[in-house]
Design an enzyme around this catalytic site. Structure first.
Site, PDB file in Angstrom:
ATOM      1  CG  ASP A  86      44.811  37.368   7.805  1.00  0.00           C
ATOM      2  OD1 ASP A  86      44.037  38.004   7.048  1.00  0.00           O
ATOM      3  OD2 ASP A  86      44.780  36.124   7.897  1.00  0.00           O
TER       4      ASP A  86
ATOM      5  CB  SER B 118      38.475  22.354   9.458  1.00  0.00           C
ATOM      6  OG  SER B 118      38.033  22.837   8.192  1.00  0.00           O
TER       7      SER B 118
ATOM      8  CD  GLU C 223      44.148  27.539   3.876  1.00  0.00           C
ATOM      9  OE1 GLU C 223      42.985  27.940   3.925  1.00  0.00           O
ATOM     10  OE2 GLU C 223      44.695  26.930   4.801  1.00  0.00           O
TER      11      GLU C 223
ATOM     12  CG  ASP D  61      42.884  30.954   9.625  1.00  0.00           C
ATOM     13  OD1 ASP D  61      42.560  31.883  10.382  1.00  0.00           O
ATOM     14  OD2 ASP D  61      42.276  30.677   8.574  1.00  0.00           O
TER      15      ASP D  61
END
Length: 386
Positions: A38, A131, A164, A176
């Site tokens: 990615d 998560s 993030e 994600d």
């Protein structure tokens, strides 16, 4: 999900003394194939899973933001005007980082009210099932709704990634967040990480009599530390040495030239990414033409590449994959960033029990901690629950 949703409403009322304005949820994800591609602007094929994070959120009439969760005792309080990467730390950097990142994508943070939010989750932490993206997706959609921002889901995925990367400090790609926000039942998200174009690819697992077994090794990994950043730096160095913008621009046919130009370690890092991109494309084509029973060899080859070329596996992951393969799985691979976390196995429904028993026995025989074993179902992405 019903229990998780109603529980977080009750917990919100207990902590904040009022009812929330709504409850939103976002799933973890399993990456079927396409690891460390990615951030190299390549291709990935993840799917949302039936493990979710829920967020009960209520607006305030001032500029205060309070964040609590069922998995941490602390209640973090901050002024909306003070939210920024340098002011955030710990688990609350994920939800608060999203609030900050929305401002980076057009939200006027000076004109919106503060909020209270309480988070609950049944996505395993440290298992490589993202998560963190589940938290980011739930908060992003919740604030998009209550602040009436009107951002689309592709933009919300970029918001989560920005949070993030900058607020948390983990140099992850867009996969994600895209899987969590864009997922659909019994389908994977085929994502081009350069253009952010996505397509839904039906998996047809139930119809084919197949299930996805997740093997959580219990070996925790952390994206913000060491190995992940080193691998990303190697990829960037390889692209620079080859004179391309990113490894997306290198084909399998270019690998012979790459071997001559690069040192052995950098070459193997590059070879993994280039061949993994091709495996994603081959998997999408195979799913469409032959169905899920035909993708096992591609999953197996992906794991071998991560183990030998990218060197991000650990003994527990290798044992999980080898045991699943020898016990009836069609294919198996580690999934996620590596250095721990989980493996997945594509298993005929009538062989699931046999695979689970074999995994428990193999881990015990090797003196490893007992793995957490469960099946997952490709599921719907981020949504408002109530």
């Amino acid at each position: 999900m019903t229990d998780l949703r109603s529980g977080v409403r009750d917990d919100f009322a207990e902590v904040f003394g009022r009812q929330p304005d709504g409850v939103w949820s976002s799933p973890g994800r399993v990456n079927l194939i396409g690891e460390h591609t990615d951030y190299n602007e390549g291709f990935v094929l993840p799917f949302a899973i039936n493990r979710r994070t829920v967020a009960a959120l209520g607006l305030r009439d001032d500029r205060t933001v309070r964040v609590g969760s069922t998995f941490a005792d602390e209640l973090v309080e901050i002024d909306l005007d003070a939210i920024g990467p340098d002011a955030l730390s710990g688990w609350s950097a994920y939800p608060l980082g999203v609030a900050w990142a929305l401002g980076e994508f057009g939200a006027d943070l000076a004109a919106v009210p503060g909020f209270d939010v309480l988070i609950d989750s049944n996505v395993p932490v440290g298992a490589g099932l993202s998560s963190s993206a589940a938290i980011e997706g739930a908060i992003a959609l919740a604030l998009n709704d209550v602040w009436r921002l009107g951002l689309d889901r592709q933009t919300l995925a970029r918001v989560g990634q920005r949070a993030e990367n900058v607020a948390v400090g983990a140099p992850t790609g867009i996969m994600d967040q895209s899987a969590s926000l864009l997922g659909e039942p019994d389908s994977a998200v085929f994502l081009d990480c350069r253009t952010l174009h996505s397509e839904i690819v039906p998996l047809g697992l139930a119809e084919a009599g197949l299930e996805i077994v997740v093997i959580d090794t219990g070996v925790e990994h952390a994206h913000a530390t060491g190995g992940y950043a080193e691998r990303r730096a190697s990829c960037e160095a390889g692209a620079a040495a080859l004179g391309v913008e990113s490894l997306r621009d290198v084909s399998v046919a270019d690998l012979d030239r790459a071997r001559e130009l690069l040192d052995d370690v950098t070459f193997r890092r590059v070879r993994h990414v280039v061949t993994e991109d091709q495996r994603v494309l081959d998997t999408v084509r195979t799913l469409r033409e032959q169905g899920p029973t035909a993708i096992g060899e591609l999953l197996d080859a992906s794991h071998a590449s991560m183990r030998d070329d990218f060197e991000i596996s650990v003994p527990e992951l290798d044992l999980a994959v080898e045991t699943a393969q020898s016990s009836g799985a069609i294919g198996a691979r580690m999934t996620g960033g590596g250095f721990g976390g989980s493996a997945i196995a594509l298993v005929p429904s009538d062989a699931v029990s046999r695979v689970l028993v074999a995994l428990d026995g193999a881990f015990a025989e090797h003196g490893f901690g007992q793995p957490n074993l469960f099946t997952v179902v490709p599921s719907e992405g981020t949504r408002r629950e109530s």
